[in-house]
Design a protein around this motif. Structure first.
Motif, mmCIF file in Angstrom:
data_model
loop_
_atom_site.group_PDB
_atom_site.id
_atom_site.type_symbol
_atom_site.label_atom_id
_atom_site.label_comp_id
_atom_site.label_asym_id
_atom_site.label_seq_id
_atom_site.Cartn_x
_atom_site.Cartn_y
_atom_site.Cartn_z
ATOM 1 N N SER A 290 0.850 -1.190 0.000
ATOM 2 C CA SER A 290 0.000 0.000 0.000
ATOM 3 C C SER A 290 0.885 1.238 0.000
ATOM 4 C CB SER A 290 -0.902 0.020 1.230
ATOM 5 O OG SER A 290 -1.575 1.259 1.313
ATOM 6 N N ARG A 291 0.530 2.222 -0.813
ATOM 7 C CA ARG A 291 1.258 3.488 -0.879
ATOM 8 C C ARG A 291 0.518 4.595 -0.126
ATOM 9 N NH1 ARG A 291 6.064 1.489 -2.673
ATOM 10 N NH2 ARG A 291 5.840 0.371 -4.665
ATOM 11 N N MET A 292 -0.414 4.208 0.736
ATOM 12 C CA MET A 292 -1.283 5.183 1.390
ATOM 13 C C MET A 292 -0.914 5.426 2.852
ATOM 14 S SD MET A 292 -3.116 5.809 -1.227
ATOM 15 C CE MET A 292 -4.487 6.793 -0.655
ATOM 16 N N GLY A 293 0.321 5.115 3.228
ATOM 17 C CA GLY A 293 0.768 5.409 4.583
ATOM 18 C C GLY A 293 0.991 4.165 5.420
ATOM 19 N N ARG A 294 1.689 4.352 6.543
ATOM 20 C CA ARG A 294 2.103 3.244 7.398
ATOM 21 C C ARG A 294 0.918 2.448 7.928
ATOM 22 N NH1 ARG A 294 5.529 -0.726 8.500
ATOM 23 N NH2 ARG A 294 5.572 -1.238 10.726
ATOM 24 N N ILE A 295 -0.124 3.115 8.369
ATOM 25 C CA ILE A 295 -1.267 2.392 8.929
ATOM 26 C C ILE A 295 -1.842 1.425 7.897
ATOM 27 C CG2 ILE A 295 -3.632 2.618 9.786
ATOM 28 C CD1 ILE A 295 -2.779 5.266 11.092
ATOM 29 N N THR A 296 -1.981 1.864 6.661
ATOM 30 C CA THR A 296 -2.605 1.022 5.636
ATOM 31 C C THR A 296 -1.734 -0.184 5.277
ATOM 32 O OG1 THR A 296 -1.700 2.243 3.735
ATOM 33 C CG2 THR A 296 -3.740 3.067 4.698
ATOM 34 N N GLU A 297 -0.422 0.002 5.304
ATOM 35 C CA GLU A 297 0.467 -1.118 4.986
ATOM 36 C C GLU A 297 0.434 -2.165 6.097
ATOM 37 O OE1 GLU A 297 3.403 -3.508 3.015
ATOM 38 O OE2 GLU A 297 1.774 -2.180 2.417
ATOM 39 N N VAL A 298 0.412 -1.722 7.340
ATOM 40 C CA VAL A 298 0.277 -2.664 8.456
ATOM 41 C C VAL A 298 -1.109 -3.309 8.433
ATOM 42 C CG1 VAL A 298 0.198 -2.862 10.982
ATOM 43 C CG2 VAL A 298 1.961 -1.446 9.894
ATOM 44 N N PHE A 299 -2.119 -2.531 8.117
ATOM 45 C CA PHE A 299 -3.513 -2.989 8.082
ATOM 46 C C PHE A 299 -3.675 -4.192 7.158
ATOM 47 C CE2 PHE A 299 -7.966 -2.996 7.071
ATOM 48 C CZ PHE A 299 -8.641 -2.311 8.079
ATOM 49 N N ARG A 300 -3.087 -4.116 5.952
ATOM 50 C CA ARG A 300 -3.315 -5.190 4.980
ATOM 51 C C ARG A 300 -2.677 -6.504 5.403
ATOM 52 N NH1 ARG A 300 0.297 -6.788 1.103
ATOM 53 N NH2 ARG A 300 2.352 -5.779 1.113
ATOM 54 N N HIS A 301 -1.707 -6.452 6.329
ATOM 55 C CA HIS A 301 -1.065 -7.669 6.827
ATOM 56 C C HIS A 301 -1.789 -8.263 8.034
ATOM 57 C CE1 HIS A 301 2.481 -7.680 4.256
ATOM 58 N NE2 HIS A 301 2.590 -6.378 4.450
ATOM 59 N N HIS A 302 -2.822 -7.587 8.531
ATOM 60 C CA HIS A 302 -3.562 -8.090 9.677
ATOM 61 C C HIS A 302 -4.185 -9.443 9.333
ATOM 62 C CE1 HIS A 302 -6.741 -8.427 12.716
ATOM 63 N NE2 HIS A 302 -6.066 -7.542 13.432
ATOM 64 N N PRO A 303 -4.162 -10.406 10.270
ATOM 65 C CA PRO A 303 -4.694 -11.745 9.953
ATOM 66 C C PRO A 303 -6.130 -11.751 9.441
ATOM 67 C CG PRO A 303 -3.524 -11.777 12.050
ATOM 68 C CD PRO A 303 -3.599 -10.339 11.628
ATOM 69 N N GLY A 304 -6.937 -10.789 9.866
ATOM 70 C CA GLY A 304 -8.334 -10.767 9.438
ATOM 71 C C GLY A 304 -8.624 -9.873 8.259
ATOM 72 N N ALA A 305 -7.591 -9.295 7.634
ATOM 73 C CA ALA A 305 -7.800 -8.318 6.571
ATOM 74 C C ALA A 305 -8.226 -8.982 5.267
ATOM 75 C CB ALA A 305 -6.532 -7.502 6.347
ATOM 76 N N VAL A 306 -9.183 -8.356 4.594
ATOM 77 C CA VAL A 306 -9.645 -8.797 3.277
ATOM 78 C C VAL A 306 -9.451 -7.627 2.322
ATOM 79 C CG1 VAL A 306 -11.565 -9.691 1.918
ATOM 80 C CG2 VAL A 306 -11.347 -10.313 4.347
ATOM 81 N N ARG A 307 -8.626 -7.813 1.303
ATOM 82 C CA ARG A 307 -8.285 -6.739 0.368
ATOM 83 C C ARG A 307 -9.004 -6.950 -0.949
ATOM 84 N NH1 ARG A 307 -2.044 -5.210 -1.426
ATOM 85 N NH2 ARG A 307 -2.371 -2.953 -1.740
ATOM 86 N N CYS A 308 -9.598 -5.905 -1.472
ATOM 87 C CA CYS A 308 -10.316 -5.979 -2.745
ATOM 88 C C CYS A 308 -9.364 -6.287 -3.891
ATOM 89 C CB CYS A 308 -11.031 -4.668 -3.031
ATOM 90 S SG CYS A 308 -12.391 -4.302 -1.930
ATOM 91 N N LEU A 309 -9.797 -7.144 -4.793
ATOM 92 C CA LEU A 309 -9.021 -7.457 -5.993
ATOM 93 C C LEU A 309 -9.371 -6.428 -7.069
ATOM 94 C CD1 LEU A 309 -6.982 -9.454 -7.154
ATOM 95 C CD2 LEU A 309 -8.895 -10.838 -7.955
ATOM 96 N N ASP A 310 -8.897 -5.209 -6.854
ATOM 97 C CA ASP A 310 -9.241 -4.051 -7.681
ATOM 98 C C ASP A 310 -7.944 -3.426 -8.167
ATOM 99 O OD1 ASP A 310 -10.027 -1.624 -8.729
ATOM 100 O OD2 ASP A 310 -11.126 -0.963 -6.960
ATOM 101 N N SER A 311 -7.794 -3.313 -9.456
ATOM 102 C CA SER A 311 -6.536 -2.828 -10.018
ATOM 103 C C SER A 311 -6.322 -1.338 -9.840
ATOM 104 C CB SER A 311 -6.459 -3.174 -11.508
ATOM 105 O OG SER A 311 -7.461 -2.492 -12.243
#
Length: 291
Positions: free
Chosen positions: A97-118
């Motif tokens: 993620s290029r949207m800041g530290r919180i977002t990069e840590v967020f996507r690695h959270h065990p419960g995180a679901v990331r949209c498959l959106d280009s």
């Protein structure tokens, strides 16, 4: 009133309970959905860093709630990224993620679901996370009704700026799409390979945002204030702005329907927006970056 604690660097110390209390004061309750644009550094010195912020938001909304952030994986405009990207252009597991530290840590959270959106991949944790991500690779526009952005309105999510502001407001793209702003989307869709959480490759066909549009999303704030649909608070040193996502989409869409140039700081752009959407960008013409 107790004095704020300070770090050795002279920053306000922010603890988990401070964040939870700030969210409660803004009206965030168990079971709520909250999307937040964010800046970790704006808050001061957060004990535990980004992980503490995420844990505090999860505590505030509880097990039946949902929290979400934007995890865009490129800088600049999507059309430029599409021309220069490799294959796959986006990997939901590996693209940072290029949207800041919180977002990069967020996507690695065990419960995180990331949209498959280009183009504008949202990432969510909680009760509605799977729903927000569902069908993203089939969405033909970045922020339409069937995307995670449109679904935020459907589920009445809180939409928040945590230490950020209107220039980061991706939801205004949804307003432009709903209101059929004549400048919103390029004529030619991009066709990009994207990799899902199992490594399977899909082709995402999507119309993308017209580059170099002279937008000024801060023009929306006075309208939200006039309607009484925005509230303010603080967490640490960060100013917090919060709205209801559905009300923001409805108000923004109405403004654009009534005045297609409402969000433009240069209304003359409307006269040649069709050339822009065909990819004929005049040399030297500059605008704000995509969000």
């Amino acid at each position: 009133m107790a004095k704020k604690p300070w770090s050795p660097e002279g920053k306000t110390v922010v603890r988990k309970n401070d964040i939870v209390e700030g969210l409660r004061n803004l009206g965030v309750n168990p079971g709520d959905a909250v999307f937040f644009h964010n800046s970790l550094s704006s808050m001061g010195y957060v004990e535990g860093g980004a992980e503490t912020v995420i844990d505090a938001f999860l505590e505030a909304v509880g097990p039946r709630g949902t929290i979400a952030v934007h995890t865009c994986h490129f800088n600049g405009w999507h059309c430029e990224y599409a021309l220069n990207s490799g294959s796959p252009a986006f990997d939901v597991r590996r693209s940072p993620s290029r949207m800041g530290r919180i977002t990069e840590v967020f996507r690695h959270h065990p419960g995180a679901v990331r949209c498959l959106d280009s183009s504008n991949p949202m990432c969510a944790i909680g009760h509605q996370a799977e729903y927000l991500a569902e069908g993203a690779v089939r969405c033909f526009t970045p922020c339409g009704r069937d995307t995670a952005w449109g679904k935020l309105g459907e589920i009445d999510a809180h939409y928040m700026f945590l230490g950020t502001g209107w220039t980061s407001c991706t939801m205004m793209h949804a307003c432009e799409e709903y209101g059929h702003a004549p400048y919103a989307l390029m004529d030619e869709p991009s066709r990009l390979e994207v990799a899902d959480e199992r490594g399977r490759i899909h082709v995402h066909v999507q119309k993308v945002h017209t580059p170099n549009v002279p937008r000024d999303y801060s023009l929306m704030e006075p309208e939200m204030q006039r309607l009484g649909l925005v509230q303010y608070g603080s967490i640490g040193d960060a100013r917090v702005t919060m709205m209801n996502a559905r009300e923001l989409i409805d108000a923004g869409t109405r403004c654009i329907v009534e005045d297609p140039g409402f969000l433009l700081r240069d209304r003359s752009f409307l006269e040649h927006c069709r050339d822009h959407q065909r990819g004929l960008i005049p040399p030297g013409y500059t605008g704000v970056s995509d969000v």
